[in-house]
Enzyme design. Structure first.
Site: not given
Ligand code: GLV
Length: 320
Positions: A267, A285, A238
């Site tokens: 982001e 991401h 993250r």
């Molecule tokens: C993606 O970032 C998730 O947490 O599944």
């Protein structure tokens, strides 16, 4: 009368068909990220919601959505959801653990290899028409085989990353809040060390922790200064786990050699310094984004929603 649910972002049509067997479904297939106001309005008369990490589920919203009984995140991470507020309002919250571990681990390796071997930088050079001859010292990278891999956060995804390291005959170190049982350590061929030991010894540091106040800026200027100047940092966990200001400085000054990043503070905005640096491999991401896995994530969230609103016992309940 059927219960009413809202799907806050675009999903596969099969997911909507599945939900329609159980509920009145309203969906935002246009996929525009809703403002908090728009989301609260959409959820005001709904019994349940399938949401994404772009949706903030907090006290403000829950106070206005008095019908709401379940919020099902299409993600394993759930830092977009205030669990305490959900519990206080009697709202069940779920995530999608398990279905994306291998896909995310695969992508972590894509980042490791691309960053270590400077793949994106080299491709850009070629596409820009700059390649005029073979050179012995061209795009010298970091060997991944036989290197030391340091994994911070040894949950399901961290372990899946570790298992893949044996093909590269790597030494694996890990740091985790709690030491893992010996049988898991030996299946992962990983040795438990302190965060400082890991950062000082690893050639490749990869992060697999959830984001929380406790992991905010887990990697900042001090931690980056502990890393080898030849080392690379990988983050597919993250944004906010890494202090992006400090990282830009470390990459620009040669404190570390490179970074592979799938997530960013704030982001979809990305630190302008990162965009300029050639030793950063950047992706938007997408670590869990294979066709199969994104489908499974959405279906898992839908199954959670059906269970939450029919028997009150969804499989991936976060706030029992
Ligand atoms: C993606 O970032 C998730 O947490 O599944």
């Amino acid at each position: 009368m059927k219960k009413a649910v809202f799907v806050s972002r675009e999903v596969f049509t099969e997911i909507l068909d599945f939900l329609a067997n159980h509920f009145e479904v309203q969906a935002n297939q246009a996929d525009r990220v809703l403002t908090p106001e728009e989301l609260a309005e959409a959820l005001a008369d709904k019994d349940g919601a399938m949401v994404s990490l772009t949706d903030k589920i907090d006290e403000n919203l829950l106070r206005r959505c008095t019908h709401l009984k379940a919020v099902c995140n299409i993600a394993v991470g759930y830092n977009n959801i205030d669990l305490a507020a959900c519990s206080a309002h009697g709202v069940l919250a779920t995530n999608t653990p398990g279905v994306l571990d291998d896909t995310t681990a695969d992508f972590t390796w894509a980042l490791i290899l691309a960053t270590a071997r400077r793949l994106n930088e080299a491709e850009r050079y070629l596409r820009d028409g700059k390649w005029d001859k073979w050179r012995l010292k061209q795009f010298l990278g970091l060997d991944v085989h036989h290197a030391t891999l340091g994994i911070i956060g040894m949950g399901r995804i961290g372990q899946a990353v570790a298992r893949r390291a044996s093909g590269f005959e790597m030494k694996v170190l890990y740091y985790n809040q709690h030491r893992l049982p010996l049988e898991i350590e030996s299946a992962c061929r990983a040795a438990y060390v302190t965060k400082e030991e890991l950062l000082k010894n690893a050639d490749i540091v990869t992060l697999h922790v959830p984001y929380s106040p406790g992991t905010h800026h887990l990697i900042g200027a001090k931690e980056l200064s502990w890393m080898k100047t030849s080392a690379i940092l990988i983050n597919a966990s993250r944004g906010g786990v890494v202090d992006d200001n400090a990282l830009v400085e470390a990459l620009a000054n040669g404190t570390i050699a490179g970074a592979g990043l799938d997530v960013f503070e704030g982001e979809p905005s990305v630190h302008p310094g990162l965009l300029k640096l050639t030793n950063a491999v950047l992706s938007p991401h997408i670590a869990s984004s294979s066709k199969k896995t994104r489908f499974r994530m959405a279906m898992r969230a839908a199954e959670n929603l059906v269970a939450a609103l029919t028997n009150g016992n969804p499989p991936d309940l976060l706030n029992p």
